[in-house]
Design a protein around this motif. Structure first.
Motif, PDB file in Angstrom:
ATOM      1  N   GLY A 215      45.536  49.936  51.621  1.00  0.00           N
ATOM      2  CA  GLY A 215      46.676  50.384  52.390  1.00  0.00           C
ATOM      3  C   GLY A 215      47.934  49.563  52.212  1.00  0.00           C
ATOM      4  O   GLY A 215      48.916  49.786  52.928  1.00  0.00           O
ATOM      5  N   ARG A 216      47.922  48.627  51.269  1.00  0.00           N
ATOM      6  CA  ARG A 216      49.088  47.776  51.031  1.00  0.00           C
ATOM      7  C   ARG A 216      49.592  47.969  49.610  1.00  0.00           C
ATOM      8  O   ARG A 216      48.808  48.216  48.692  1.00  0.00           O
ATOM      9  N   ARG A 217      50.893  47.855  49.439  1.00  0.00           N
ATOM     10  CA  ARG A 217      51.484  47.902  48.105  1.00  0.00           C
ATOM     11  C   ARG A 217      51.405  46.514  47.507  1.00  0.00           C
ATOM     12  O   ARG A 217      51.918  45.548  48.083  1.00  0.00           O
ATOM     13  N   ARG A 218      50.741  46.391  46.361  1.00  0.00           N
ATOM     14  CA  ARG A 218      50.530  45.096  45.723  1.00  0.00           C
ATOM     15  C   ARG A 218      51.026  45.149  44.281  1.00  0.00           C
ATOM     16  O   ARG A 218      51.046  46.202  43.660  1.00  0.00           O
ATOM     17  N   TYR A 219      51.390  44.010  43.752  1.00  0.00           N
ATOM     18  CA  TYR A 219      51.751  43.941  42.343  1.00  0.00           C
ATOM     19  C   TYR A 219      50.677  43.183  41.572  1.00  0.00           C
ATOM     20  O   TYR A 219      49.909  42.410  42.134  1.00  0.00           O
ATOM     21  N   THR A 220      50.643  43.420  40.263  1.00  0.00           N
ATOM     22  CA  THR A 220      49.664  42.753  39.418  1.00  0.00           C
ATOM     23  C   THR A 220      50.273  41.526  38.752  1.00  0.00           C
ATOM     24  O   THR A 220      51.467  41.475  38.467  1.00  0.00           O
ATOM     25  N   VAL A 221      49.420  40.536  38.514  1.00  0.00           N
ATOM     26  CA  VAL A 221      49.781  39.409  37.647  1.00  0.00           C
ATOM     27  C   VAL A 221      48.807  39.315  36.475  1.00  0.00           C
ATOM     28  O   VAL A 221      49.049  38.566  35.520  1.00  0.00           O
ATOM     29  N   GLY A 222      47.727  40.069  36.548  1.00  0.00           N
ATOM     30  CA  GLY A 222      46.769  40.156  35.444  1.00  0.00           C
ATOM     31  C   GLY A 222      46.351  41.605  35.288  1.00  0.00           C
ATOM     32  O   GLY A 222      45.717  42.182  36.175  1.00  0.00           O
ATOM     33  N   ALA A 223      46.749  42.239  34.185  1.00  0.00           N
ATOM     34  CA  ALA A 223      46.445  43.654  33.976  1.00  0.00           C
ATOM     35  C   ALA A 223      44.947  43.890  33.890  1.00  0.00           C
ATOM     36  O   ALA A 223      44.184  43.019  33.445  1.00  0.00           O
ATOM     37  N   ALA A 224      44.511  45.067  34.303  1.00  0.00           N
ATOM     38  CA  ALA A 224      43.097  45.426  34.232  1.00  0.00           C
ATOM     39  C   ALA A 224      42.633  45.410  32.781  1.00  0.00           C
ATOM     40  O   ALA A 224      43.307  45.953  31.889  1.00  0.00           O
ATOM     41  N   HIS A 225      41.493  44.773  32.527  1.00  0.00           N
ATOM     42  CA  HIS A 225      40.982  44.677  31.164  1.00  0.00           C
ATOM     43  C   HIS A 225      39.508  44.309  31.191  1.00  0.00           C
ATOM     44  O   HIS A 225      38.952  43.927  32.226  1.00  0.00           O
ATOM     45  N   VAL A 226      38.886  44.424  30.045  1.00  0.00           N
ATOM     46  CA  VAL A 226      37.517  43.962  29.820  1.00  0.00           C
ATOM     47  C   VAL A 226      37.588  42.816  28.826  1.00  0.00           C
ATOM     48  O   VAL A 226      38.314  42.885  27.834  1.00  0.00           O
ATOM     49  N   ASP A 227      36.850  41.737  29.061  1.00  0.00           N
ATOM     50  CA  ASP A 227      36.854  40.618  28.119  1.00  0.00           C
ATOM     51  C   ASP A 227      36.190  41.042  26.809  1.00  0.00           C
ATOM     52  O   ASP A 227      35.389  41.981  26.767  1.00  0.00           O
ATOM     53  N   THR A 228      36.507  40.327  25.749  1.00  0.00           N
ATOM     54  CA  THR A 228      36.133  40.789  24.421  1.00  0.00           C
ATOM     55  C   THR A 228      34.811  40.231  23.899  1.00  0.00           C
ATOM     56  O   THR A 228      34.124  40.889  23.132  1.00  0.00           O
ATOM     57  N   GLY A 229      34.461  39.009  24.269  1.00  0.00           N
ATOM     58  CA  GLY A 229      33.364  38.320  23.617  1.00  0.00           C
ATOM     59  C   GLY A 229      32.023  38.460  24.285  1.00  0.00           C
ATOM     60  O   GLY A 229      31.587  39.558  24.642  1.00  0.00           O
ATOM     61  N   CYS A 230      31.351  37.317  24.472  1.00  0.00           N
ATOM     62  CA  CYS A 230      29.996  37.328  25.030  1.00  0.00           C
ATOM     63  C   CYS A 230      29.995  37.106  26.542  1.00  0.00           C
ATOM     64  O   CYS A 230      29.466  37.920  27.285  1.00  0.00           O
ATOM     65  N   MET A 231      30.564  36.004  26.981  1.00  0.00           N
ATOM     66  CA  MET A 231      30.463  35.621  28.387  1.00  0.00           C
ATOM     67  C   MET A 231      31.686  34.814  28.777  1.00  0.00           C
ATOM     68  O   MET A 231      32.193  34.022  27.984  1.00  0.00           O
ATOM     69  N   THR A 232      32.156  35.014  30.008  1.00  0.00           N
ATOM     70  CA  THR A 232      33.265  34.249  30.548  1.00  0.00           C
ATOM     71  C   THR A 232      32.799  33.508  31.792  1.00  0.00           C
ATOM     72  O   THR A 232      32.156  34.096  32.671  1.00  0.00           O
TER      73      THR A 232
END
Length: 352
Positions: A215-232
């Motif tokens: 219910g709140r308007r929020r801004y992003t600082v990290g775009a939605a994504h999937v990591d590329t490698g094995c494990m983070t």
């Protein structure tokens, strides 16, 4: 699995105490292996607690790593990657300043295995194995040693978790070890997300940078994504904002628990295991507070061959080199966009 972890499928990020990883073979470790694989195959995100003192990302450890953000601007400017200062030789490692006009707004530094392994085979002709530019010891006394300790600690934790996943999948315990032997490409990234100033939104489509959440308007600082490698493996600083997408599409808050590590899995591991391990989309929402995070991306050697695993019903594909896969993947991110031509495939890129 703990009651909290069992509720993960119903709307919470699983949490798992992993002391049994270090206790040797036995029923407790067997249960932990099964719990870890269940979390990896359902949520694809979990928080691990109960870490050894030498590994836990305590407030003191995070403060030591974060000293880089208080260094003089001229010190950090010397570390800028070539994309941001064409006079610099470093392409893949080094400093990235916050970029206006994008859904992602952060600054930080990417550091490679040479910060902890002096014998790592640096090849300046390959951006993926180039040396990491660092501040002089006199500019940040003791910081390099702190970085090396943390890198080695996260490397050891990732190795134990990867072996647990192998056991859970019915593979030999060291089934993944060969691709890391002799020096993986793992990256330690230190990130600062400042509150976004109004001018940082200029040029960015509002649909990419603004959203409604609870219910709140929020801004992003990290775009939605999937990591590329094995494990983070990610240490957080107590400021929220990280979210993971549940299987039903809902966004779940990933709590910034003290002395804990958030674990998520990359697209390579998902593909390699035929979807038995889930690579989960995630994003970061901004607040009026600065946020810091410390991700460690556990990644194989540049020349490691990724070939089908001996899994019943597992995927079949043409083997490919990890370095080729990684370069094709990272150059889709804003920090590396436009640099695709700086590295030619050594074998072939995987079909996607």
């Amino acid at each position: 699995m703990s009651a909290k972890a069992d509720r993960g499928a119903a709307g919470e990020i699983p949490s798992l105490a992993v002391g049994a990883l270090y206790a040797g073979p036995g029923p407790a470790r067997d249960r932990l292996d099964a719990q870890l694989l269940r979390a990896a195959s359902t949520a694809g995100f979990l928080t691990v607690t109960g870490l050894p003192a030498a590994v836990a990302p305590t407030a003191a450890v995070r403060a030591e790593l974060g000293r880089i953000f208080a260094a003089d601007e001229c010190v950090r400017r010397r570390l800028w990657r070539r994309k941001f200062d064409p006079a610099h030789p470093n392409v893949y490692r080094g400093w990235f300043p916050a970029q206006r006009g994008a859904a992602t707004f952060k600054e930080g530094i990417d550091m490679g295995p040479d910060v902890a392994h002096p014998d790592f085979a640096v090849d300046a002709a390959d951006p993926l194995t180039e040396p990491t530019p660092l501040p002089a010891e006199s500019e940040l006394p003791g910081w390099r040693a702190a970085v090396a300790r943390y890198y080695l600690g996260m490397e050891s934790l990732a190795r134990e978790l990867t072996r647990a996943l192998a056991r859970g999948l019915g593979l030999a315990e060291g089934g993944f070890d060969a691709i890391f032997a002799g020096g993986g490409l793992s990256t330690l990234r230190l990130i600062r997300y400042p509150p976004r100033p109004p001018e940082s939104f200029a040029g960015a489509p509002p649909s990419d940078t603004w959203l409604e959440h609870d219910g709140r308007r929020r801004y992003t600082v990290g775009a939605a994504h999937v990591d590329t490698g094995c494990m983070t493996l990610l240490a957080q600083d107590g400021v929220g904002g990280l979210q993971a997408r549940a299987a039903d599409g809902a966004w779940l808050d990933v709590p910034p628990l003290a002395d804990a590590v958030v674990v998520n899995f990359g697209a390579l591991l998902e593909r390699w295991t035929g979807g038995r391990i889930r690579a989960t989309e995630h994003r970061v929402l901004g607040t009026d507070r600065e946020r810091r995070s410390f991700p460690f991306f556990y990644e194989p050697r540049v020349d490691a061959t990724i070939a089908p695993l001996p899994l019943a019903g597992g995927p079949t594909f043409e083997p490919f080199l990890f370095g080729d896969y990684l370069w094709a993947a990272v150059t889709r991110f804003v920090e590396f966009r436009g640099l695709e031509s700086l590295r030619a495939p050594r074998l072939s890129a995987p079909r996607r």
